[in-house]
Design an enzyme around this catalytic site. Structure first.
Site, PDB file in Angstrom:
ATOM      1  N   ASP A   1      32.020  17.376 -11.622  1.00 46.01           N
ATOM      2  CA  ASP A   1      32.657  18.483 -12.370  1.00 46.01           C
ATOM      3  C   ASP A   1      33.846  18.926 -11.654  1.00 46.01           C
ATOM      4  O   ASP A   1      33.789  19.856 -10.791  1.00 46.01           O
ATOM      5  CB  ASP A   1      31.571  19.396 -12.862  1.00 46.01           C
ATOM      6  CG  ASP A   1      32.251  20.640 -13.748  1.00 46.01           C
ATOM      7  OD1 ASP A   1      33.336  20.336 -13.834  1.00 46.01           O
ATOM      8  OD2 ASP A   1      31.273  21.339 -14.239  1.00 46.01           O
TER       9      ASP A   1
ATOM     10  N   LYS B   1      36.935  26.491 -27.027  1.00 43.51           N
ATOM     11  CA  LYS B   1      37.780  26.571 -25.635  1.00 43.51           C
ATOM     12  C   LYS B   1      38.450  25.184 -25.543  1.00 43.51           C
ATOM     13  O   LYS B   1      37.817  24.189 -25.546  1.00 43.51           O
ATOM     14  CB  LYS B   1      36.626  26.781 -24.509  1.00 43.51           C
ATOM     15  CG  LYS B   1      37.116  26.599 -23.201  1.00 43.51           C
ATOM     16  CD  LYS B   1      35.953  26.435 -22.159  1.00 43.51           C
ATOM     17  CE  LYS B   1      36.292  25.837 -20.674  1.00 43.51           C
ATOM     18  NZ  LYS B   1      35.406  25.929 -19.793  1.00 43.51           N
TER      19      LYS B   1
ATOM     20  N   LYS C   1      36.913  31.553  -7.911  1.00 44.59           N
ATOM     21  CA  LYS C   1      35.399  32.133  -7.601  1.00 44.59           C
ATOM     22  C   LYS C   1      34.807  31.197  -6.839  1.00 44.59           C
ATOM     23  O   LYS C   1      34.666  30.062  -6.912  1.00 44.59           O
ATOM     24  CB  LYS C   1      34.836  32.165  -9.062  1.00 44.59           C
ATOM     25  CG  LYS C   1      35.368  33.372  -9.905  1.00 44.59           C
ATOM     26  CD  LYS C   1      34.251  33.696 -10.759  1.00 44.59           C
ATOM     27  CE  LYS C   1      34.548  34.768 -11.860  1.00 44.59           C
ATOM     28  NZ  LYS C   1      35.759  34.536 -12.540  1.00 44.59           N
TER      29      LYS C   1
ATOM     30  N   GLU D   1      46.954  33.165 -20.436  1.00 47.98           N
ATOM     31  CA  GLU D   1      46.073  32.377 -21.061  1.00 47.98           C
ATOM     32  C   GLU D   1      45.127  33.230 -22.238  1.00 47.98           C
ATOM     33  O   GLU D   1      45.129  34.291 -22.342  1.00 47.98           O
ATOM     34  CB  GLU D   1      45.131  31.593 -20.039  1.00 47.98           C
ATOM     35  CG  GLU D   1      44.108  32.566 -19.229  1.00 47.98           C
ATOM     36  CD  GLU D   1      43.138  31.615 -18.969  1.00 47.98           C
ATOM     37  OE1 GLU D   1      42.351  31.316 -19.855  1.00 47.98           O
ATOM     38  OE2 GLU D   1      42.662  31.866 -17.807  1.00 47.98           O
TER      39      GLU D   1
ATOM     40  N   SER E   1      37.512  20.937 -12.442  1.00 48.34           N
ATOM     41  CA  SER E   1      38.567  21.312 -13.833  1.00 48.34           C
ATOM     42  C   SER E   1      39.694  20.320 -13.824  1.00 48.34           C
ATOM     43  O   SER E   1      40.369  20.134 -12.891  1.00 48.34           O
ATOM     44  CB  SER E   1      38.660  22.753 -13.508  1.00 48.34           C
ATOM     45  OG  SER E   1      39.552  23.080 -14.464  1.00 48.34           O
ATOM     46  N   ALA E   2      39.936  20.373 -15.164  1.00 45.59           N
ATOM     47  CA  ALA E   2      41.315  19.778 -15.605  1.00 45.59           C
ATOM     48  C   ALA E   2      42.325  20.575 -15.039  1.00 45.59           C
ATOM     49  O   ALA E   2      43.469  20.301 -14.952  1.00 45.59           O
ATOM     50  CB  ALA E   2      41.380  19.264 -17.035  1.00 45.59           C
ATOM     51  N   ASP E   3      42.202  21.793 -14.878  1.00 47.44           N
ATOM     52  CA  ASP E   3      43.241  22.462 -14.364  1.00 47.44           C
ATOM     53  C   ASP E   3      43.964  22.080 -13.158  1.00 47.44           C
ATOM     54  O   ASP E   3      44.995  22.100 -12.855  1.00 47.44           O
ATOM     55  CB  ASP E   3      42.653  24.083 -13.968  1.00 47.44           C
ATOM     56  CG  ASP E   3      42.131  24.826 -15.196  1.00 47.44           C
ATOM     57  OD1 ASP E   3      42.280  24.389 -16.237  1.00 47.44           O
ATOM     58  OD2 ASP E   3      41.450  25.965 -15.087  1.00 47.44           O
TER      59      ASP E   3
ATOM     60  N   VAL F   1      43.536  27.189 -18.379  1.00 48.69           N
ATOM     61  CA  VAL F   1      44.787  27.023 -17.596  1.00 48.69           C
ATOM     62  C   VAL F   1      45.554  25.838 -17.998  1.00 48.69           C
ATOM     63  O   VAL F   1      46.719  25.912 -18.144  1.00 48.69           O
ATOM     64  CB  VAL F   1      44.340  27.198 -16.119  1.00 48.69           C
ATOM     65  CG1 VAL F   1      45.377  26.930 -15.352  1.00 48.69           C
ATOM     66  CG2 VAL F   1      44.081  28.741 -15.748  1.00 48.69           C
TER      67      VAL F   1
HETATM   68  N1  PSU Z   1      37.669  31.144 -14.222  1.00 49.85           N
HETATM   69  C1  PSU Z   1      37.572  32.545 -14.223  1.00 49.85           C
HETATM   70  N2  PSU Z   1      37.742  33.230 -15.631  1.00 49.85           N
HETATM   71  C2  PSU Z   1      38.075  32.201 -16.432  1.00 49.85           C
HETATM   72  C3  PSU Z   1      38.202  30.974 -16.405  1.00 49.85           C
HETATM   73  C4  PSU Z   1      37.930  30.471 -15.193  1.00 49.85           C
HETATM   74  O1  PSU Z   1      37.155  33.193 -13.230  1.00 49.85           O
HETATM   75  O2  PSU Z   1      38.307  32.712 -17.613  1.00 49.85           O
HETATM   76  C5  PSU Z   1      38.649  30.004 -17.496  1.00 49.85           C
HETATM   77  C6  PSU Z   1      39.720  29.489 -17.464  1.00 49.85           C
HETATM   78  O3  PSU Z   1      40.528  29.492 -18.584  1.00 49.85           O
HETATM   79  C7  PSU Z   1      40.077  28.424 -16.840  1.00 49.85           C
HETATM   80  C8  PSU Z   1      38.792  27.713 -17.373  1.00 49.85           C
HETATM   81  O4  PSU Z   1      41.174  27.497 -17.108  1.00 49.85           O
HETATM   82  O5  PSU Z   1      38.061  28.839 -17.285  1.00 49.85           O
HETATM   83  C9  PSU Z   1      38.263  26.486 -16.583  1.00 49.85           C
HETATM   84  O6  PSU Z   1      37.278  26.121 -17.155  1.00 49.85           O
HETATM   85  P1  PSU Z   1      36.609  24.580 -16.548  1.00 49.85           P
HETATM   86  O7  PSU Z   1      35.860  25.121 -15.529  1.00 49.85           O
HETATM   87  O8  PSU Z   1      35.558  24.079 -17.871  1.00 49.85           O
HETATM   88  O9  PSU Z   1      37.671  23.861 -16.339  1.00 49.85           O
HETATM   89 MN    MN Z   2      34.089  21.051 -15.750  1.00 49.56          MN
END
Ligand code: PSU
Ligand code: MN
Length: 312
Positions: A139, A87, A160, A26, A141-143, A107
């Site tokens: 909140d 992003k 994390k 990624e 994540s869409a992941d 991701v």
């Molecule tokens: N967690 C990490 N390092 C990262 C990310 C998440 O420890 O770099 C990045 C990844 O690209 C992940 C994104 O897909 O943050 C998730 O963002 P969000 O929480 O806004 O969905």
């Molecule tokens: Mn988010």
């Protein structure tokens, strides 16, 4: 409807044409996850690690409106230095493409593009998940929803503890995403080898993991597979130290009113500053460790697929 074909580097195109192992990587980790120049050095080192373990790296990003899988060094360098690059998660791709923009892919976006390119294996550091306090903020994540509907296998070091790990695992269960830990019963917490939660499954070899990924696809599951690979012992951070650092960073994000897609990049940068760079060193080590495992899984999976094709 015809699906878009991403622009492939010659090396990635060649490998995919011949059924050779490819590992997607990624780029939000480059644009929003690490500071320059550590981001570029890490991106190059991770590609090298994939090669050293027998697979071809395909770093994925959105560049000038084009979906790209496999970046030449000049493009990688430009991405690492740019501070105007956004992003993008999966839902953002179309709008950024329509204006011809560039983006680091999260991701979820990387899985989407990997699927379009025909790449099954993807290595990253940590995935996004259910944030602490999600019952208030919503909140998530869409992941996680992408993992529920795209058949890519994602190799990470767990999530994390900026996130609510137990809720993240519950959500993955709802999304029908199997969570397989490599060589351990514990679900790892990125900087540390244990999170207090167990993974659903433990497999001890790259060959068994490849088998599980292949079977998951053959079952028509439709969802991804999450492989959790604990950070090597010698690079793991002391739990008390990193927990306190993360708590401070989260409190600061709340008091500053940081919201939405800015939350994760803010926390990553703050944790790095507050830990005096220790978190970054651990982060780099675990990403390389994940890239090595992903490449070994990709090699096994390519062999399985070649066998399957020969038997047909
Ligand atoms: N967690 C990490 N390092 C990262 C990310 C998440 O420890 O770099 C990045 C990844 O690209 C992940 C994104 O897909 O943050 C998730 O963002 P969000 O929480 O806004 O969905
Ligand atoms: Mn988010």
């Amino acid at each position: 409807m015809t699906l878009l074909k991403p622009d492939l580097s010659p090396e990635v195109a060649d490998a995919l044409r011949h059924g050779q192992p490819v590992v997607a990587l990624e780029s939000t980790i480059i644009t929003h996850g690490m500071p320059y120049p550590a981001n570029l050095e890490t991106a190059l080192a991770v590609e090298e690690t994939v090669r050293a373990n027998g697979a071809v790296p395909a770093t994925i990003a959105l560049i000038d409106g084009r979906l790209c899988a496999g970046l030449q060094a000049d493009r990688l360098g430009a991405l690492a230095k740019a501070d105007t690059v956004v992003k993008a998660s999966g839902r953002d791709l179309a709008a950024v493409m329509a204006r011809g923009g560039s983006a680091g892919t999260t991701v979820s976006a990387t899985m989407r593009i990997a699927e379009l390119a025909g790449i099954d294996i993807f290595a990253t550091g940590g995935i996004g998940g259910v944030h602490r306090g999600a019952e208030q903020s919503f909140d998530i994540s869409a992941d996680l929803t992408e993992l529920g509907q795209t058949g890519t296998a994602v190799i990470c070091a767990g999530v994390k503890s900026i996130l609510d790990i137990a809720k993240t695992l519950e959500f993955l269960e709802t999304q029908r995403v199997p969570v397989i830990a490599y060589g351990t019963d514990d679900f790892p917490a990125f900087f540390t080898r244990k999170s207090g939660s167990k993974a659903d499954h433990r497999l001890d070899t790259a060959a068994d993991i490849a088998k599980a990924i292949d079977l998951h696809g053959q079952l028509g599951s439709g969802s991804g597979v999450l492989i959790a690979n604990p950070i090597p012992e010698e690079h793991a951070l002391a739990p008390d130290f990193i927990d306190a650092t993360i708590a401070d960073a989260i409190a600061e994000a709340a008091s500053r009113g940081i919201q939405g897609k800015a939350v994760t990049p803010f926390l990553l940068a703050r944790i790095n500053e507050l830990s005096g760079g220790k978190s970054l060193i651990a982060n780099i080590a675990l990403v390389k460790n994940n890239a090595a495992l992903a490449a070994r899984i990709a090699v096994e999976l390519a062999a399985l697929k070649a066998q399957g094709a020969a038997q047909k």
